[in-house]
Design a protein around this motif. Structure first.
Motif, PDB file in Angstrom:
ATOM      1  N   THR A 121       1.957 -14.664   5.357  1.00 40.36           N
ATOM      2  CA  THR A 121       0.993 -14.834   4.259  1.00 40.36           C
ATOM      3  C   THR A 121      -0.313 -15.452   4.750  1.00 40.36           C
ATOM      4  O   THR A 121      -1.177 -15.813   3.960  1.00 40.36           O
ATOM      5  CB  THR A 121       1.569 -15.727   3.150  1.00 40.36           C
ATOM      6  N   ASN A 122      -0.451 -15.608   6.094  1.00 37.46           N
ATOM      7  CA  ASN A 122      -1.681 -16.200   6.619  1.00 37.46           C
ATOM      8  C   ASN A 122      -2.763 -15.175   6.886  1.00 37.46           C
ATOM      9  O   ASN A 122      -3.843 -15.525   7.357  1.00 37.46           O
ATOM     10  CB  ASN A 122      -1.389 -16.962   7.928  1.00 37.46           C
ATOM     11  N   SER A 123      -2.472 -13.898   6.616  1.00 39.04           N
ATOM     12  CA  SER A 123      -3.457 -12.854   6.868  1.00 39.04           C
ATOM     13  C   SER A 123      -4.576 -12.923   5.841  1.00 39.04           C
ATOM     14  O   SER A 123      -4.411 -13.470   4.765  1.00 39.04           O
ATOM     15  CB  SER A 123      -2.799 -11.477   6.763  1.00 39.04           C
ATOM     16  N   ILE A 124      -5.681 -12.322   6.206  1.00 38.79           N
ATOM     17  CA  ILE A 124      -6.755 -12.072   5.244  1.00 38.79           C
ATOM     18  C   ILE A 124      -6.944 -10.565   5.161  1.00 38.79           C
ATOM     19  O   ILE A 124      -7.148  -9.997   4.107  1.00 38.79           O
ATOM     20  CB  ILE A 124      -8.082 -12.722   5.705  1.00 38.79           C
ATOM     21  N   TYR A 125      -6.821  -9.917   6.319  1.00 37.94           N
ATOM     22  CA  TYR A 125      -7.231  -8.524   6.423  1.00 37.94           C
ATOM     23  C   TYR A 125      -6.078  -7.541   6.197  1.00 37.94           C
ATOM     24  O   TYR A 125      -4.911  -7.896   6.296  1.00 37.94           O
ATOM     25  CB  TYR A 125      -7.886  -8.281   7.787  1.00 37.94           C
ATOM     26  N   HIS A 126      -6.456  -6.297   5.921  1.00 39.64           N
ATOM     27  CA  HIS A 126      -5.519  -5.172   5.867  1.00 39.64           C
ATOM     28  C   HIS A 126      -4.358  -5.378   4.901  1.00 39.64           C
ATOM     29  O   HIS A 126      -3.206  -5.162   5.250  1.00 39.64           O
ATOM     30  CB  HIS A 126      -4.989  -4.847   7.279  1.00 39.64           C
ATOM     31  N   ASN A 127      -4.668  -5.772   3.686  1.00 36.87           N
ATOM     32  CA  ASN A 127      -3.637  -5.835   2.653  1.00 36.87           C
ATOM     33  C   ASN A 127      -3.680  -4.527   1.865  1.00 36.87           C
ATOM     34  O   ASN A 127      -4.547  -4.333   1.029  1.00 36.87           O
ATOM     35  CB  ASN A 127      -3.890  -7.030   1.729  1.00 36.87           C
ATOM     36  N   ASN A 128      -2.737  -3.618   2.184  1.00 40.06           N
ATOM     37  CA  ASN A 128      -2.687  -2.340   1.452  1.00 40.06           C
ATOM     38  C   ASN A 128      -1.452  -2.268   0.562  1.00 40.06           C
ATOM     39  O   ASN A 128      -0.951  -1.196   0.242  1.00 40.06           O
ATOM     40  CB  ASN A 128      -2.742  -1.146   2.424  1.00 40.06           C
ATOM     41  N   GLY A 129      -0.949  -3.434   0.155  1.00 40.24           N
ATOM     42  CA  GLY A 129       0.267  -3.482  -0.661  1.00 40.24           C
ATOM     43  C   GLY A 129       0.071  -2.899  -2.062  1.00 40.24           C
ATOM     44  O   GLY A 129      -1.051  -2.800  -2.564  1.00 40.24           O
ATOM     45  N   ILE A 130       1.197  -2.529  -2.666  1.00 38.69           N
ATOM     46  CA  ILE A 130       1.178  -1.931  -4.012  1.00 38.69           C
ATOM     47  C   ILE A 130       0.772  -2.976  -5.049  1.00 38.69           C
ATOM     48  O   ILE A 130       1.319  -4.082  -5.079  1.00 38.69           O
ATOM     49  CB  ILE A 130       2.578  -1.336  -4.343  1.00 38.69           C
ATOM     50  N   GLN A 131      -0.182  -2.631  -5.893  1.00 42.32           N
ATOM     51  CA  GLN A 131      -0.701  -3.529  -6.937  1.00 42.32           C
ATOM     52  C   GLN A 131       0.071  -3.313  -8.243  1.00 42.32           C
ATOM     53  O   GLN A 131       0.360  -2.174  -8.610  1.00 42.32           O
ATOM     54  CB  GLN A 131      -2.192  -3.226  -7.157  1.00 42.32           C
ATOM     55  N   THR A 132       0.399  -4.401  -8.919  1.00 45.22           N
ATOM     56  CA  THR A 132       1.058  -4.309 -10.230  1.00 45.22           C
ATOM     57  C   THR A 132       0.137  -4.852 -11.318  1.00 45.22           C
ATOM     58  O   THR A 132      -0.416  -5.941 -11.165  1.00 45.22           O
ATOM     59  CB  THR A 132       2.360  -5.148 -10.255  1.00 45.22           C
TER      60      THR A 132
END
Ligand code: MTE
Ligand code: CO
Length: 426
Positions: free
Chosen positions: A400-411
């Motif tokens: 969970t320390n990332s900032i970049y490349h979040n392509n997860g499914i949005q609800t």
């Protein structure tokens, strides 16, 4: 056929039957309201002012603006995100747009040193480094090379970056609005490099901007020759100042930070200019303390733009259109599925409009809403075979320390009254 796939088919047929029945019922609700209005809606029975008085003549707006009733469709920012507007970001109002092209005036902006205001007559593009001859082009020179028109999305690697630890921002403009998609007109970088003659040890190009941040990015030669474009027009008109007027680099499908605006120099080298870049910024910190680097491709991603928190359902139950965007840095989007129940059941959405490689794709899912709460999601697939992951699948690999490349499914949680909220399902 396996038992599993037959069951799936049966399920699909049953849901199609339910949809058709619901469609007829939903259509009836809409038709009833429309019939009632025909009996005496003043908007149709009375002559309106705009029907009675002359309007402005042709020269009232030499450069046209959207209708005054669309004044809310604007870029917005999140003030607490950055300390200063010259090194900041704002967001495309995705929830108010349709189709696949972003209008120039609402393309999100990302600046590290503010917008450079450049007189094109004073602008030059230099090619130097490991080349047979150094070249300096004027804007007129660039316009004598063969031109191409291509539609591409540009997504900042930080798009959805605030959502790594949980649902945070209430609107797809803020969760997904660091993306835009326009038609670029420009000269393939390949032609300019060929003109200069790249030496055999020239393996990288360094693109440099003319802004106060003098933003520089290293790009592998293979990509530079494959599809990079030196663009001077967007959607038919000159680039907007905030998008890099008079020229910017397009690096199709790759992180937005490489798309250097106000491009002034291309240097050819034999290795990346790591020490001159903010390399620590564009890496992803992994749970074990190591980092992912050179993750240039923007992975397959999608979001439902309406209904969404800024675009609630206001018409009540009955016929409802779900609309959304999908894109992939790997090429075309081949399919988008939509779930109404938080990812338990999925149905295939309808892709509509041009399907172009490394461009936004528009999808729709038309259904009959019975007024019960929904957890709506979209999941895109691309031609390279990638499937958009859930946020938890991403977190399992990247922490969970990332900032970049979040392509997860949005609800989005659609409540009974049509109000929509950003949520997560486990
Ligand atoms: N180029 C220059 N010269 N200066 C910048 O600050 N920002 C980069 C890239 N190119 C930047 C730049 C980043 S991080 C992104 S996401 C994109 O431009 C944003 O492009 P846009 O402002 O057209 O949306
Ligand atoms: Co960026």
């Amino acid at each position: 056929m396996s038992k599993q796939s037959r069951e799936n088919l049966d399920k699909k047929a049953a849901s199609r039957r339910r949809f058709l029945q619901a469609g007829i019922a939903g259509g009836a609700t809409l038709a009833a309201a429309a019939t009632a209005r025909a009996a005496g809606d003043p908007a149709i029975t009375e002559v309106q002012d705009w029907n009675r008085y002359l309007g402005d003549g042709v020269d009232a707006a030499p450069y046209g603006q959207p209708s005054e009733f669309e004044a809310h469709v604007v870029r917005r920012d999140v003030p607490w995100l950055t300390a200063d507007p010259v090194s900041s970001i704002n967001f495309t109002p995705l929830h108010d747009l349709d189709g696949i092209i972003t209008p120039n005036g609402v393309c999100f902006e990302r600046h590290h040193g503010g917008t450079a205001i450049i007189d094109p007559a004073e602008h030059r593009l230099m090619i130097n480094g490991l080349v047979d001859k150094q070249l300096v082009f004027t804007m007129d020179d660039l316009k004598r090379f063969p031109r191409e028109n291509r539609v591409y999305f540009l997504e900042c690697a930080a798009n959805s970056g605030m959502e790594w630890r949980g649902a945070q921002l209430n609107g797809c403009q803020f969760t997904h609005g660091m993306v835009h998609c326009v038609v670029y007109t420009g000269v393939p970088l390949k032609y300019l490099l060929e003109e200069a003659g790249v030496k055999t040890n020239g393996k990288w190009v360094l693109a440099e901007g003319a802004d106060a941040a003098a933003m520089t990015r290293s790009i592998p030669m293979e990509k530079a020759l494959e599809d990079c474009l030196v663009a001077f027009k967007m959607n038919g008109e000159a680039l907007r100042p905030e998008q890099g007027y008079p020229i910017r680099l397009c690096v199709p499908g790759w992180e937005g930070n490489m798309w250097v605006k106000w491009l002034r120099r291309i240097e050819v080298g034999d290795e990346p200019w790591a020490q001159r870049e903010e390399t620590s910024k564009y890496t992803d910190l992994l749970p074990d303390g190591t980092a992912r680097r050179h993750t240039w491709v923007m992975d397959v991603k999608s979001v439902i733009t309406s209904p969404s928190p800024q675009a609630p359902i206001t018409h009540g139950r009955g016929r409802t259109v779900i609309s959304g965007l999908a894109w992939s840095g790997n090429g075309k989007v081949t399919r988008v599925d939509v779930s109404l129940d938080g990812g338990r059941n999925w149905q295939t959405a309808r892709l509509d409009g041009p399907s172009l490689s490394k461009a936004l794709h528009r999808f729709y899912f038309d259904f009959d809403w019975d007024g019960s709460p929904l957890l709506i999601q979209s999941r895109a697939m691309d031609e390279a075979g990638f499937i958009q992951p859930t946020k938890n699948e991403l977190r399992a690999v990247r922490g969970t320390n990332s900032i970049y490349h979040n392509n997860g499914i949005q609800t989005w949680h659609v409540k009974g009254d049509g109000v929509v909220e950003n949520v997560e399902v486990s």
